[in-house]
Scaffold this motif. Structure first.
Motif, PDB file in Angstrom:
ATOM      1  N   GLY A  11       0.613  -1.391   0.076  1.00 12.60           N
ATOM      2  CA  GLY A  11       0.381   0.173   0.004  1.00 12.60           C
ATOM      3  C   GLY A  11       0.851   1.462  -0.149  1.00 12.60           C
ATOM      4  N   GLU A  12       1.943   0.852  -1.072  1.00  9.92           N
ATOM      5  CA  GLU A  12       2.841   2.276  -0.709  1.00  9.92           C
ATOM      6  C   GLU A  12       2.762   3.467  -0.608  1.00  9.92           C
ATOM      7  N   GLN A  13       1.469   3.151  -1.968  1.00 10.02           N
ATOM      8  CA  GLN A  13       0.541   5.001  -2.529  1.00 10.02           C
ATOM      9  C   GLN A  13      -0.608   5.278  -1.397  1.00 10.02           C
ATOM     10  N   GLY A  14      -0.065   4.632  -0.540  1.00  8.05           N
ATOM     11  CA  GLY A  14      -1.369   5.959   1.332  1.00  8.05           C
ATOM     12  C   GLY A  14       0.045   6.416   1.426  1.00  8.05           C
ATOM     13  N   LEU A  15       0.909   6.820   1.578  1.00 10.03           N
ATOM     14  CA  LEU A  15       2.154   6.725   2.643  1.00 10.03           C
ATOM     15  C   LEU A  15       1.891   8.319   2.950  1.00 10.03           C
ATOM     16  N   ASP A  16       1.166   8.676   2.290  1.00  5.26           N
ATOM     17  CA  ASP A  16       1.155  10.599   2.416  1.00  5.26           C
ATOM     18  C   ASP A  16      -0.399  10.430   2.746  1.00  5.26           C
ATOM     19  N   ARG A  17      -1.348   9.609   3.255  1.00  5.61           N
ATOM     20  CA  ARG A  17      -1.673   9.873   4.454  1.00  5.61           C
ATOM     21  C   ARG A  17      -1.804  10.664   5.500  1.00  5.61           C
ATOM     22  N   GLU A  18      -2.743  11.387   6.059  1.00  7.10           N
ATOM     23  CA  GLU A  18      -2.472  12.218   6.677  1.00  7.10           C
ATOM     24  C   GLU A  18      -3.305  11.111   8.180  1.00  7.10           C
ATOM     25  N   ILE A  19      -1.811  11.372   9.240  1.00  6.99           N
ATOM     26  CA  ILE A  19      -2.553  10.187  10.201  1.00  6.99           C
ATOM     27  C   ILE A  19      -3.338  11.221  11.559  1.00  6.99           C
ATOM     28  N   LYS A  20      -4.479  11.209  12.694  1.00  7.07           N
ATOM     29  CA  LYS A  20      -4.679  11.582  13.658  1.00  7.07           C
ATOM     30  C   LYS A  20      -4.773  10.920  14.820  1.00  7.07           C
ATOM     31  N   GLY A  21      -3.937   9.986  15.741  1.00  9.46           N
ATOM     32  CA  GLY A  21      -4.177   9.516  15.866  1.00  9.46           C
ATOM     33  C   GLY A  21      -4.208   7.584  16.042  1.00  9.46           C
ATOM     34  N   GLY A  22      -4.851   7.106  17.032  1.00  7.91           N
ATOM     35  CA  GLY A  22      -4.023   5.553  16.373  1.00  7.91           C
ATOM     36  C   GLY A  22      -5.363   4.511  17.697  1.00  7.91           C
ATOM     37  N   TYR A  23      -5.128   3.133  17.495  1.00 13.74           N
ATOM     38  CA  TYR A  23      -6.155   2.282  17.686  1.00 13.74           C
ATOM     39  C   TYR A  23      -5.478   0.931  17.873  1.00 13.74           C
ATOM     40  N   THR A  24      -4.791   0.370  19.139  1.00 11.89           N
ATOM     41  CA  THR A  24      -3.944  -0.649  19.875  1.00 11.89           C
ATOM     42  C   THR A  24      -5.617  -1.434  19.998  1.00 11.89           C
ATOM     43  N   SER A  25      -5.197  -2.977  19.255  1.00 13.92           N
ATOM     44  CA  SER A  25      -6.252  -3.956  19.624  1.00 13.92           C
ATOM     45  C   SER A  25      -6.206  -5.350  18.103  1.00 13.92           C
ATOM     46  N   ASP A  26      -6.780  -6.505  18.867  1.00 16.83           N
ATOM     47  CA  ASP A  26      -6.971  -7.389  18.086  1.00 16.83           C
ATOM     48  C   ASP A  26      -7.634  -8.263  17.566  1.00 16.83           C
ATOM     49  N   LEU A  27      -8.679  -7.661  18.406  1.00 13.06           N
ATOM     50  CA  LEU A  27     -10.066  -8.070  18.334  1.00 13.06           C
ATOM     51  C   LEU A  27     -11.344  -7.091  16.655  1.00 13.06           C
ATOM     52  N   LEU A  28     -11.604  -7.547  15.877  1.00 18.06           N
ATOM     53  CA  LEU A  28     -11.715  -6.600  14.828  1.00 18.06           C
ATOM     54  C   LEU A  28     -13.119  -6.286  15.127  1.00 18.06           C
ATOM     55  N   SER A  29     -13.736  -6.856  16.198  1.00 20.20           N
ATOM     56  CA  SER A  29     -15.384  -5.623  16.436  1.00 20.20           C
ATOM     57  C   SER A  29     -14.790  -4.074  17.352  1.00 20.20           C
ATOM     58  N   ASP A  30     -14.105  -4.833  18.080  1.00 20.14           N
ATOM     59  CA  ASP A  30     -13.165  -3.884  19.184  1.00 20.14           C
ATOM     60  C   ASP A  30     -12.669  -2.591  17.968  1.00 20.14           C
ATOM     61  N   VAL A  31     -12.080  -2.795  17.043  1.00 20.58           N
ATOM     62  CA  VAL A  31     -11.707  -1.932  15.961  1.00 20.58           C
ATOM     63  C   VAL A  31     -12.891  -0.913  15.333  1.00 20.58           C
ATOM     64  N   ARG A  45     -12.311 -17.374  16.095  1.00 23.19           N
ATOM     65  CA  ARG A  45     -11.653 -16.314  17.500  1.00 23.19           C
ATOM     66  C   ARG A  45     -10.348 -15.966  17.287  1.00 23.19           C
ATOM     67  N   GLU A  46      -9.276 -17.228  16.541  1.00 21.86           N
ATOM     68  CA  GLU A  46      -8.319 -16.909  16.368  1.00 21.86           C
ATOM     69  C   GLU A  46      -8.077 -16.059  15.764  1.00 21.86           C
ATOM     70  N   MET A  47      -8.874 -15.193  14.099  1.00 22.30           N
ATOM     71  CA  MET A  47      -8.918 -14.374  13.951  1.00 22.30           C
ATOM     72  C   MET A  47      -9.178 -12.680  14.002  1.00 22.30           C
ATOM     73  N   GLY A  48      -9.899 -13.283  15.534  1.00 22.13           N
ATOM     74  CA  GLY A  48      -9.795 -11.421  16.369  1.00 22.13           C
ATOM     75  C   GLY A  48     -12.030 -11.895  16.150  1.00 22.13           C
ATOM     76  N   PHE A  49     -12.245 -12.603  15.713  1.00 20.88           N
ATOM     77  CA  PHE A  49     -14.388 -12.430  15.867  1.00 20.88           C
ATOM     78  C   PHE A  49     -14.214 -13.027  17.076  1.00 20.88           C
ATOM     79  N   GLY A  50     -15.312 -13.230  16.704  1.00 25.25           N
ATOM     80  CA  GLY A  50     -16.270 -13.974  18.331  1.00 25.25           C
ATOM     81  C   GLY A  50     -16.141 -13.398  19.650  1.00 25.25           C
ATOM     82  N   ALA A  51     -15.822 -12.039  19.449  1.00 23.92           N
ATOM     83  CA  ALA A  51     -15.960 -11.875  20.854  1.00 23.92           C
ATOM     84  C   ALA A  51     -17.135 -11.430  21.967  1.00 23.92           C
TER      85      ALA A  51
END
Lengths: 111, 137
Positions: free
Chosen positions: A17-37, B98-104
């Motif tokens: 995704g190199e073409q997106g390197l000039d995108r502006e950043i306004k903060g961040g989020y750290t999580s491994d749960l997709l629904s959380d993000v 769940r391992e993929m980060g779904f199912g929470a």
């Protein structure tokens, strides 16, 4: 601050995704749960995670995130990298763990 | 105005594509970006539920002057106890999912939080119908 700035400041590897390197950043989020993000991240944030599959790009695109940063030297799966190129949302990789990387990112972005 | 998008059960590589198509339609129609953001969260979660639990489904979007209605209908195992499924943290997702980060157990609560009106009908062994209504004003 741009995605390219954190790449150089934190020594990140640009996986795709190199073409997106000039995108502006306004903060961040750290999580491994997709629904959380999905529920809590905001547009133009960088997302720190260890998930490497294609669904991270579906989230990044729907939420209009600036970039995804994989921790511990992880690399995106091939179809995730491909999607990142299509969307123009970079996937970056760091050798550090989420805690250290997030701390440095927070300092950089909030300064 | 009505739009219909198919959802493939079990195919995680396509999860989110129906939501992405709906997002493009809403953007084209100049729907308020804040409302699009909320709708995107809820329809993505509903789409992932179909992918994770059902065999096949479809997402129907109806746009009225005063509201946007999204109906996600699937053929699948159904939900035996909807109140339980609505609880934060409750999930019947497989370990692989769940391992993929779904199912929470955050999907339906995320939908509820981002939708004006949520209606769920389900029949065990037949399927589930989720209706999301958002008012434009």
């Amino acid at each position: 601050m741009k995605v390219s700035d954190i790449v150089s400041e934190l020594g990140l590897k640009v996986c795709s995704g190199e073409q997106g390197l000039d995108r502006e950043i306004k903060g961040g989020y750290t999580s491994d749960l997709l629904s959380d993000v999905m529920g809590n991240a905001d547009a133009d944030q960088v997302w720190v995670t260890l998930q490497t599959h294609k669904n991270i790009m579906a989230i990044a695109s729907l939420k209009e995130l600036a970039a995804v940063i994989l921790v511990k030297g992880y690399e995106p799966e091939a179809d995730a990298a491909e999607q990142s190129n299509v969307e123009g949302i970079p996937i970056l990789s760091s050798e550090e763990e989420a805690f250290e990387l997030t701390g440095k990112l927070y300092k950089l972005i909030s300064d | 105005m009505d739009f219909k998008f198919d959802i493939e059960g079990g195919n995680f590589s396509k999860a989110g594509s129906a939501s992405s198509d709906v997002k493009k339609v809403l953007k084209k129609l100049n729907v308020d970006p804040k409302l699009i953001k909320r709708i995107v969260v809820s329809i993505y979660e509903a789409e992932v539920n179909v992918v994770a639990h059902a065999y096949e489904g479809e997402m129907n979007v109806s746009i009225f002057p005063e509201k946007i209605v999204v109906r996600i209908v699937d053929k699948g195992p159904g939900i035996p106890d909807i109140d339980l499924a609505m609880q934060k943290g409750y999930s019947t997702a497989s370990p692989a999912v769940r391992e993929m980060g779904f199912g929470a157990g955050m999907g339906l609560p995320n939908i509820k939080k981002n939708t004006n009106e949520l209606n769920i009908k389900s029949e065990v062994g037949v399927g589930t119908e989720v209706e999301l209504i958002n008012y434009l004003n």
